[in-house]
Design a protein around this motif. Sequence first.
Motif, PDB file in Angstrom:
ATOM      1  N   GLU A   1      12.130  41.380  31.640  1.00 46.31           N
ATOM      2  CA  GLU A   1      11.868  40.411  32.777  1.00 46.31           C
ATOM      3  C   GLU A   1      11.099  40.954  33.845  1.00 46.31           C
ATOM      4  OE1 GLU A   1      14.175  37.166  35.560  1.00 46.31           O
ATOM      5  OE2 GLU A   1      15.505  39.282  35.015  1.00 46.31           O
TER       6      GLU A   1
ATOM      7  N   ALA B   1      10.299  29.731  36.685  1.00 46.08           N
ATOM      8  CA  ALA B   1      10.616  30.535  35.427  1.00 46.08           C
ATOM      9  C   ALA B   1       9.175  30.423  34.664  1.00 46.08           C
ATOM     10  CB  ALA B   1      11.628  29.988  34.811  1.00 46.08           C
TER      11      ALA B   1
ATOM     12  N   ASP C   1       7.875  31.543  30.646  1.00 49.01           N
ATOM     13  CA  ASP C   1       7.983  32.047  29.485  1.00 49.01           C
ATOM     14  C   ASP C   1       6.783  32.556  28.925  1.00 49.01           C
ATOM     15  OD1 ASP C   1       8.754  32.668  26.995  1.00 49.01           O
ATOM     16  OD2 ASP C   1       9.317  30.319  26.383  1.00 49.01           O
TER      17      ASP C   1
ATOM     18  N   ASP D   1       6.150  34.153  26.250  1.00 49.07           N
ATOM     19  CA  ASP D   1       6.052  33.974  24.972  1.00 49.07           C
ATOM     20  C   ASP D   1       5.213  32.650  24.355  1.00 49.07           C
ATOM     21  OD1 ASP D   1       7.215  36.330  24.342  1.00 49.07           O
ATOM     22  OD2 ASP D   1       9.107  35.612  24.288  1.00 49.07           O
ATOM     23  N   ARG D   2       5.310  31.594  25.273  1.00 46.96           N
ATOM     24  CA  ARG D   2       4.427  30.448  24.961  1.00 46.96           C
ATOM     25  C   ARG D   2       3.064  30.688  24.634  1.00 46.96           C
ATOM     26  NH1 ARG D   2       7.688  25.904  25.708  1.00 46.96           N
ATOM     27  NH2 ARG D   2       5.803  24.781  25.709  1.00 46.96           N
TER      28      ARG D   2
ATOM     29  N   PRO E   1       1.819  29.773  28.920  1.00 45.16           N
ATOM     30  CA  PRO E   1       2.907  29.576  29.904  1.00 45.16           C
ATOM     31  C   PRO E   1       2.743  28.947  31.067  1.00 45.16           C
ATOM     32  CG  PRO E   1       2.252  31.926  29.119  1.00 45.16           C
ATOM     33  CD  PRO E   1       1.233  31.022  28.663  1.00 45.16           C
TER      34      PRO E   1
ATOM     35  N   ARG F   1       9.674  36.224  31.854  1.00 45.57           N
ATOM     36  CA  ARG F   1      10.162  36.745  30.712  1.00 45.57           C
ATOM     37  C   ARG F   1       9.603  36.923  29.405  1.00 45.57           C
ATOM     38  NH1 ARG F   1      15.967  37.147  31.301  1.00 45.57           N
ATOM     39  NH2 ARG F   1      16.636  36.411  33.385  1.00 45.57           N
ATOM     40  N   THR F   2       9.919  37.892  28.601  1.00 42.24           N
ATOM     41  CA  THR F   2       9.228  37.919  27.052  1.00 42.24           C
ATOM     42  C   THR F   2      10.267  38.453  26.381  1.00 42.24           C
ATOM     43  OG1 THR F   2       7.509  38.603  25.865  1.00 42.24           O
ATOM     44  CG2 THR F   2       8.208  39.847  27.905  1.00 42.24           C
TER      45      THR F   2
END
Length: 404
Positions: free
Chosen positions: A241, A294, A296, A298-299, A302, A342-343
């Motif tokens: 993060e 927030a 993400d 990993d999307r 994002p 975050r990842t």
Amino acid sequence: MPKDAAVEEFAGLVRALKARDRRSYEALGRRLSVSASTLHRYCSGATVPEEFAVVDRLALLCGADEEERRALEAAWTEADRARRRAASPAPTPVPAVSAAPESNPEPSAPEPGPGPAPDPTAPDPSAADPSAPEAPRARPRRGAPAPLLVAVAVALVVLALAAALLGHPTRTASAPAPASTAPGRTAAPLPFTWSIGSQLWEGGCGHTYLVDRAPRAVAPPPVAADSGAWAGTHGAVHGGEALVRITVQGRSPSDAVVLHALHVRVVDRAAPLPWNAYRMDNGCGGAVTPRHFAVDLDRPRPLARPVDGLDASGAEVRKIPAVSFPYKVTSSDPEELLVSARTAGCDCRWYLELEWSAGGRTGTVWITDGGKPFRTSGTRGRPAYVHDSAEGRWITDSDSGQTG
């Protein structure tokens, strides 16, 4: 940190602001997006904020005028210099562990080999012309001229580099990298200023860094205010993060700037770094979780999603409602945007785009980390360590398999 005279002077000014407002540390901390304990450390001189923006925000909340804010900034500047001097790390006696070689290293330029051997049966040109200078002993007599050889070598290197970049098995780019521009500057003057804090810890005490060093070569964890110097010395990358605080303030007290949207752009994705994870805490936490955006990483695309905050400082847990765009800012009413990116599955380089409008003008500002993309890498499966203050060394974290 040592109680330097400049630090004491700065802390006294902060205490005076706090006393003038009469609100509790918890109440002021909620408005500033910091924990009550962090604000108390500012007032006691135990630490100095890494950026002036949070102190300026406190001054505005407490009704300070322009002259008081200038005096406060001057005191913070001297105190920050003292903090940086005190935080200068001593040389590490043990050399850093070198990084593992990449699976697909970049090719290097070929070294020129020896020229062809001279022909012993060929006539000596200096003998035919007595006035000619002596020929170099190792000079080749056949082959292409030197400039042509250099051009061929350069062309081969360029082609090899292009092939390596296009065929790298672990990296894919999904957005262009932003230009390296100074924070808060575009081609035309902006109607607002902005600054960032990119070395924030959750609750002022919890964070994970990835470092390509063995535990014996890593210094003890710093206080949160000195995390930037510690991370820079160790070449650390945010693990799991990254928290980024963006402070936006208009230049005019009456002409508002409207902030319309915040976009996330991923410049580069790679496999998570194979480095050790070092945790800056062992279970500490703050009573206030500020509202934030927030992300993400990993999307595939994002988004910055608004999330409610929580206040557990009282008898009951109270929700701090998230506020979505648009925002309005002026010189007397700045705004702070906290982003939690975050990842778990990538070593991501990313930046933000802030859309704005004011006085018939519109634009987009690239929010970067000093002209470079932010960087966050997953930590799952990496060896994790916490610092044992009693023994003065890093020890294995029993929960290392759960890091994300």
